[in-house]
Scaffold this active site. Sequence first.
Site, mmCIF file in Angstrom:
data_model
loop_
_atom_site.group_PDB
_atom_site.id
_atom_site.type_symbol
_atom_site.label_atom_id
_atom_site.label_comp_id
_atom_site.label_asym_id
_atom_site.label_seq_id
_atom_site.Cartn_x
_atom_site.Cartn_y
_atom_site.Cartn_z
ATOM 1 N N ASP A 94 -11.253 -9.016 7.330
ATOM 2 C CA ASP A 94 -12.107 -8.844 7.158
ATOM 3 C C ASP A 94 -12.764 -10.606 7.078
ATOM 4 O O ASP A 94 -14.200 -10.348 7.588
ATOM 5 C CB ASP A 94 -12.661 -8.222 5.705
ATOM 6 C CG ASP A 94 -12.792 -6.605 5.548
ATOM 7 O OD1 ASP A 94 -12.580 -5.966 6.782
ATOM 8 O OD2 ASP A 94 -13.056 -6.421 4.732
ATOM 9 N N ASP A 147 -5.534 -6.960 5.364
ATOM 10 C CA ASP A 147 -6.429 -6.148 5.059
ATOM 11 C C ASP A 147 -7.272 -7.448 4.905
ATOM 12 O O ASP A 147 -8.930 -7.337 5.373
ATOM 13 C CB ASP A 147 -5.910 -5.373 3.874
ATOM 14 C CG ASP A 147 -7.217 -4.141 3.949
ATOM 15 O OD1 ASP A 147 -7.984 -4.483 4.368
ATOM 16 O OD2 ASP A 147 -6.894 -3.698 2.622
ATOM 17 N N TYR A 198 0.860 -1.021 0.000
ATOM 18 C CA TYR A 198 -0.164 0.206 -0.452
ATOM 19 C C TYR A 198 0.899 1.322 0.451
ATOM 20 O O TYR A 198 0.260 2.283 -0.127
ATOM 21 C CB TYR A 198 -1.050 0.540 1.018
ATOM 22 C CG TYR A 198 -2.229 -0.833 1.152
ATOM 23 C CD1 TYR A 198 -1.455 -1.844 0.171
ATOM 24 C CD2 TYR A 198 -3.293 -1.180 1.939
ATOM 25 C CE1 TYR A 198 -2.743 -2.797 -0.269
ATOM 26 C CE2 TYR A 198 -4.009 -2.043 2.284
ATOM 27 C CZ TYR A 198 -4.199 -3.463 0.810
ATOM 28 O OH TYR A 198 -4.891 -3.958 0.926
ATOM 29 N N ASP A 256 -2.666 -18.183 1.931
ATOM 30 C CA ASP A 256 -3.671 -19.064 0.957
ATOM 31 C C ASP A 256 -4.233 -20.429 1.940
ATOM 32 O O ASP A 256 -4.684 -20.405 2.421
ATOM 33 C CB ASP A 256 -3.432 -19.182 -0.279
ATOM 34 C CG ASP A 256 -1.780 -20.499 -0.346
ATOM 35 O OD1 ASP A 256 -0.695 -19.999 0.597
ATOM 36 O OD2 ASP A 256 -1.506 -21.178 -1.561
ATOM 37 N N LYS A 301 3.732 -15.266 1.510
ATOM 38 C CA LYS A 301 4.246 -16.118 0.776
ATOM 39 C C LYS A 301 5.353 -16.000 0.712
ATOM 40 O O LYS A 301 6.260 -16.145 -0.477
ATOM 41 C CB LYS A 301 3.298 -15.432 -0.540
ATOM 42 C CG LYS A 301 2.750 -16.055 -0.954
ATOM 43 C CD LYS A 301 1.454 -17.173 -1.327
ATOM 44 C CE LYS A 301 1.273 -17.516 -2.583
ATOM 45 N NZ LYS A 301 0.720 -18.613 -2.123
#
Length: 359
Positions: free
Chosen positions: A251, A247, A141, A223, A191
């Site tokens: 959620d 992020d 970001y 994942d 990852k």
Amino acid sequence: MNFKITLLPGDGIGPEVVHEATRVLDVVAKKYNHTFCFQERLMGGCSIDKYGTSLTDEALADCKSSDAVLLGAVGGPKWDDPNAKDRPERGLLALRKGLGVFANLRPVKVHPALIDSSPLKPEKLKDVDILVIRELTGGLYFGQPKMREMRDGKQYAVDTLEYFDYEIKRIMDLAFDLAKGRKKKVTSVDKANVLESSRLWRQIASNVGTANPGIQLEHTLVDTASMKLITSPASFDVIVTENMFGDILTDEASVLAGSMGMLPSASLGESAVPEKEARIGLYEPIHGSAPDIAGRGIANPVGTILSAALMLRHSFKLEDEAQLIENAVYQTIADGARTVDLGGALTTCEMTDEILKNL
Ligand code: NAD
């Protein structure tokens, strides 16, 4: 004790839920003989409307000069034009960067009385008590270059995923520190099979793990982590991960609790690490401005009220007062009080009234 709190109610339901949190804080202040001084500033779409910018320098300076910041939510369709020169979310990113809050903490607990509000099977939700720690000021970001241009007649866009070792080390220190007061397990999510930045992330996580032999460390690919959050959420204790993975996973984790309206968050800087100079914390519910229900007085105030409890715990070190609020919310839910998002009929104000009765 005296504390100065900057309120950034923001847009949509933000002002409605922040108001309820101040009602709870006022009662706690009276009970324990503290003074909470509130100063209100604009941030987000409302600030664009009044000042032409989502966060003014003055508002940021006022936040920095206070002991903590309590935020509602920003955004809404009115400010959604992709070509606009400023957007409400930019103010949020500038605020996080300006306050130096690098860690976003999202506790996810499933209240036994709300198990049926979650889309998951009840047996999967037993004993779920997760603390997700998301890195907040680095990664994709913020990394440079970040741009869009024409190359050989084709549109080209790039974002950059970058981390320095110290950015990873400080959030790992915090994760291990917080795990000590919990079930003593840290899951570091990356990852590393594909990304170089993740291989650095994993290396630093391992180093911090070696320095904390009392804490179990597991590395999980993002994942796999996203799958396990749904198939075996109770297997997690503390999850720590980089900005974008966090992020998304936060959620996903919020679904476990039944409603977005229930969950708080705390964004912390160096003060979260013991023995370092105190810094300001930023506290906000995890939900957005919910334009679909804004102005109707039916928003669930619990996420913001629990954010205020986190503020008392992490920024003011008022643990008893924080627990008082959390217990009152827990009892209120156990008593059957429900806002519309939880299948009930209480208004925002009535839900807070019920919580106040249990304080
Ligand atoms: P949202 O979280 O605002 O709403 C999602 C759904 O959850 C809606 O149906 C809403 O009514 C419901 N909901 C959310 N909070 C609730 C509450 N306290 N009580 C009852 N129901 C609640 O997400 P969205 O609709 O995707 O986004 C709306 C706006 O909020 C967008 O402009 C988005 O950019 C912004 N947003 C801001 C933040 C923030 O300020 N930190 C975070 C997420 C989204």
